[in-house]
Design an enzyme around this catalytic site. Structure first.
Site, PDB file in Angstrom:
ATOM      1  CE  LYS A 112       9.498   4.334   7.972  1.00  0.00           C
ATOM      2  NZ  LYS A 112      10.683   3.786   7.560  1.00  0.00           N
TER       3      LYS A 112
HETATM    4  C1  PLP Z   1       6.549   5.474   2.917  1.00  0.00           C
HETATM    5  C2  PLP Z   1       6.728   4.843   2.817  1.00  0.00           C
HETATM    6  N1  PLP Z   1       6.982   3.303   2.555  1.00  0.00           N
HETATM    7  C3  PLP Z   1       8.179   2.547   2.536  1.00  0.00           C
HETATM    8  C4  PLP Z   1       8.863   2.474   3.164  1.00  0.00           C
HETATM    9  C5  PLP Z   1       9.308   1.136   3.178  1.00  0.00           C
HETATM   10  O1  PLP Z   1       9.181   0.254   4.495  1.00  0.00           O
HETATM   11  P1  PLP Z   1      10.625  -0.464   5.378  1.00  0.00           P
HETATM   12  O2  PLP Z   1      11.711   0.141   5.475  1.00  0.00           O
HETATM   13  O3  PLP Z   1      10.194  -0.498   7.011  1.00  0.00           O
HETATM   14  O4  PLP Z   1      10.740  -1.141   4.922  1.00  0.00           O
HETATM   15  C6  PLP Z   1       9.700   3.495   3.570  1.00  0.00           C
HETATM   16  C7  PLP Z   1      10.774   3.599   4.755  1.00  0.00           C
HETATM   17  O5  PLP Z   1      11.091   2.608   5.631  1.00  0.00           O
HETATM   18  C8  PLP Z   1       8.550   4.466   4.018  1.00  0.00           C
HETATM   19  O6  PLP Z   1       8.727   5.486   4.200  1.00  0.00           O
HETATM   20  N1  LIG Z   2      12.457   4.649   4.563  1.00  0.00           N
HETATM   21  C1  LIG Z   2      13.250   5.164   6.166  1.00  0.00           C
HETATM   22  C2  LIG Z   2      14.567   4.237   5.659  1.00  0.00           C
HETATM   23  C3  LIG Z   2      14.910   4.583   7.262  1.00  0.00           C
HETATM   24  O1  LIG Z   2      13.880   2.926   7.897  1.00  0.00           O
HETATM   25  P1  LIG Z   2      13.954   2.762   9.044  1.00  0.00           P
HETATM   26  O2  LIG Z   2      12.480   2.112   8.799  1.00  0.00           O
HETATM   27  O3  LIG Z   2      14.594   1.675   9.509  1.00  0.00           O
HETATM   28  O4  LIG Z   2      13.739   4.082  10.285  1.00  0.00           O
HETATM   29  C4  LIG Z   2      12.622   6.552   6.599  1.00  0.00           C
HETATM   30  O5  LIG Z   2      11.861   6.780   5.805  1.00  0.00           O
HETATM   31  O6  LIG Z   2      13.458   7.365   6.811  1.00  0.00           O
END
Ligand code: PLP
Ligand SMILES: N[C@@H](CCOP(=O)(O)O)C(=O)O
Length: 463
Positions: A112
Site C-alpha cells: 500500500k
Molecule cells: C498484504 C495484502 N495482500 C493482498 C491484499 C489484497 O490486495 P487488493 O485488495 O488490492 O486485492 C491486501 C489488501 O488489500 C493486503 O493488505
Molecule cells: N486489504 C486492504 C483492504 C482495503 O483495500 P484497498 O486497497 O481498497 O484500500 C487493507 O489492507 O486495508
C-alpha cells in the site's frame, strides 16, 4: 486525460478532480475515458530507469496536464525516496521460473505504501492550489490504514478517519495505525467485517448531512490515483525479466481487486502480460466469479491472511465495466441488483472478457502453510501469509514453461509473526524502521457496527 464513472452518470473529471473526489457521485468508480498507449519501443526505452523516473513516465499520460513532467518527477522522487531499498520494488528469484516482487520496503511494510506515499503528496499539491481541505474516510483490513495514516499524518489540509474491523487485524497492523499520534488522525474499531466498514465508507460519500459540511475523500483503492501508482511495478518487474519482448505472468494475492486491476491496466496500455492470476484465500468470491460467473457473497471467514478477508471487491466493478462493453447505465443496474441481493451472475461478455487475461486460484489454510514452508525450506525466503497464497497459485497454475511467474509479495512477514512462526518455525522480526511499535501507547475509539454510530462520530469529531 478525462475520467468517467463506471455507473455512467457522474460528471467527467480530470486527474486532479478524480484524486480529490475518490468515489464518483453516482456511486461508481472512476476510470480513464480511454486507455493511453505505450508502444513497444517506448516501453523498451524505460529499461534501466531508476524507479522514481519510471514511475513518472508511466503515470504522465494518466495525469495529463494536471502536473507538469517536472513537478510529477519531483513528487515521485519524494514519494519513493522514503523506501528502504534502492530499487523500491526489488525482484527476488525463487527457482528457475518463480520470482517474488517485493512490495514491502515502504514505511509501513506493505504494498500500500507504493501508492499511498504518492497519494499523500498529490492531496497536498491539489488542495494547496484551491486552498481546500479534505476529510478522508477509509476502511482497512489492516494495511491500507497504516499506509494512509503514515502518508497524511500531520498534514494541515487533510483529516483522516480510518475504520478497521475490531479484532480482525494483526497486532502489528493495529499498532501501526493506533500508535500514530497526530491531531488529524482518528482510528475507529468497528464491530463487523472489512466489508461492513467499506460499505459504510461508500455510504458516507452519498450522505448529504455529511457532504454538506465536509468534502469527503478516499484513500482506498476506489481512488483512481491509488491504482495508477500500482501500475508502475508491473512495468518495473517485466522490464527486468525481458519485457516488452518477453511475456511475464503475475500472481496477485487478491482481496479488493485493486492490485490485480492495476496489472490489467498495465496490459491495457501496452505491457505484454501473459496471464494475471487472481489468488484468493477461502473468502473466494472472485475465484467463483472468474471460474463460473457466480459473484455472490457468503459470510466473511477470518483467516491467517486477514487483509484478504473480503467478499465485496470494490475494483471488480472496474473490470466488469472495462471488459463488459463500458456501458455505465447497464452496469449501474447490475450493481444495484447486486447491492440488493448480494449476488449476481456475470454476463457472457464480462466472463469472456475477463477470461482473456485472468485465471483464478483459491488457497485454503493448508495450501498457504505449505507454500510458506516451500519458500522457507527450498528457497530460503520467509514470506507472509498473503504472499504465500499468491505463491501457491503461481506454482499450481498451468502456463508454458518458459513464462516467468512473478508473485507480488504484498507484505513483510513480520506483520504476521504468529502465522509465519506456526508454518515455518521462524519468527520474523520487525525491521528497525518501524521503531518502538510495541512500546508506544495506542489510541482508538470502539464503535458498534452501525452506520449511524460511525457517521455521528465523524460529524462530532471532524474539524
Ligand atoms: C498484504 C495484502 N495482500 C493482498 C491484499 C489484497 O490486495 P487488493 O485488495 O488490492 O486485492 C491486501 C489488501 O488489500 C493486503 O493488505
Ligand atoms: N486489504 C486492504 C483492504 C482495503 O483495500 P484497498 O486497497 O481498497 O484500500 C487493507 O489492507 O486495508
Amino acid at each position: 486525460m478525462q475520467y468517467v464513472s463506471t455507473r455512467g452518470s457522474a460528471p467527467t473529471l480530470d486527474f486532479a478532480g478524480v484524486t480529490l473526489a475518490g468515489l464518483a457521485n453516482d456511486g461508481g468508480l472512476y476510470v480513464p475515458a480511454e486507455w493511453p498507449q505505450f508502444s513497444r519501443d517506448e516501453i523498451a526505452s524505460m529499461r534501466g530507469l531508476p524507479y522514481a523516473e519510471l514511475a513518472a513516465r508511466v503515470m504522465q499520460p494518466f495525469v495529463g496536464d494536471c502536473l507538469t513532467p517536472e513537478s510529477l518527477r519531483g513528487l515521485t522522487a519524494k514519494a519513493y525516496g522514503r523506501f528502504a531499498h534502492a530499487a523500491v520494488t526489488p525482484l527476488t528469484q525463487l527457482d528457475e521460473r518463480q520470482w517474488l516482487l517485493e512490495l514491502f520496503h515502504g514505511p509501513t511494510l506493505a504494498f500500500k505504501d507504493v501508492a499511498l506515499q504518492m497519494l499523500g503528496l498529490l492531496f497536498e499539491e491539489f488542495l494547496a492550489r484551491e486552498d481546500g481541505t479534505l476529510t478522508i474516510v477509509g476502511a482497512t483490513s489492516g494495511d491500507t490504514g497504516s499506509a494512509a495514516i503514515d502518508a497524511v499524518a500531520g498534514l494541515d489540509r487533510v483529516e483522516i478517519f480510518m475504520l478497521h474491523p475490531k479484532g480482525r487485524v494483526s497486532d502489528v497492523q493495529r499498532r501501526q495505525m493506533t500508535t500514530v499520534r497526530a491531531p488529524n488522525v482518528h482510528n475507529i474499531a468497528i464491530d463487523g467485517s472489512f466489508d461492513d466498514a467499506q460499505a459504510m465508507v461508500k455510504r458516507i460519500f452519498a450522505d448529504r448531512d455529511v457532504t454538506a459540511k465536509h468534502r469527503i475523500g478516499a484513500v482506498n483503492s476506489i481512488n483512481w490515483a491509488r491504482l495508477m501508482a500500482q501500475v508502475v511495478y508491473y512495468f518495473a518487474a517485466s522490464l527486468q525479466l525481458g519485457g516488452p519482448e518477453r511475456e511475464v505472468a503475475f500472481s496477485v494475492p487478491t482481496g479488493n481487486f485493486g492490485d490485480v486491476f492495476a496489472g490489467h491496466v498495465a496490459e491495457r496500455i501496452g505491457l505484454p502480460i501473459k496471464r494475471l492470476i487472481v489468488a484468493t484465500n477461502t473468502n473466494d468470491i472472485l475465484y467463483r466469479a472468474l471460474s463460473n460467473g457466480d459473484y455472490s457473497t457468503g459470510t466473511v471467514t477470518p483467516t491467517a491472511a486477514p487483509s484478504m478477508d473480503i467478499q465485496v471487491s470494490s475494483n471488480f466493478e472496474r473490470l466488469l465495466f472495462d471488459v463488459g462493453g463500458r456501458d455505465g447505465i447497464a452496469l449501474a443496474e447490475q450493481m444495484r441488483g447486486f447491492e440488493a441481493s448480494k449476488a449476481m451472475q456475470l454476463t457472457n461478455a464480462q466472463r469472456d472478457g475477463a477470461a482473456a487475461l485472468f485465471t483464478s486460484m483459491r488457497a485454503d489454510e493448508d495450501d498457504m502453510a505449505r507454500a510458506m514452508r516451500w519458500a522457507c525450506e527450498d528457497c530460503a525466503e520467509i514470506v507472509d501469509p498473503h504472499t504465500a497464497i499468491g505463491l501457491h497459485a503461481a506454482r499450481a497454475v498451468e502456463l508454458p514453461h518458459d513464462v516467468p511467474v512473478v508473485t507480488l509479495a504484498t507484505a513483510h512477514p513480520a506483520k504476521f509473526p504468529d502465522a509465519v512462526e506456526r508454518s515455518t518455525g521462524t519468527r520474523p522480526s520487525l525491521p528497525a524502521r518501524v521503531g518502538d511499535l510495541f512500546a508506544r501507547e495506542e489510541a482508538y475509539t470502539e464503535l458498534p457496527g452501525t452506520y449511524e454510530a460511525v457517521r455521528d462520530h465523524i460529524l462530532g469529531h471532524a474539524a
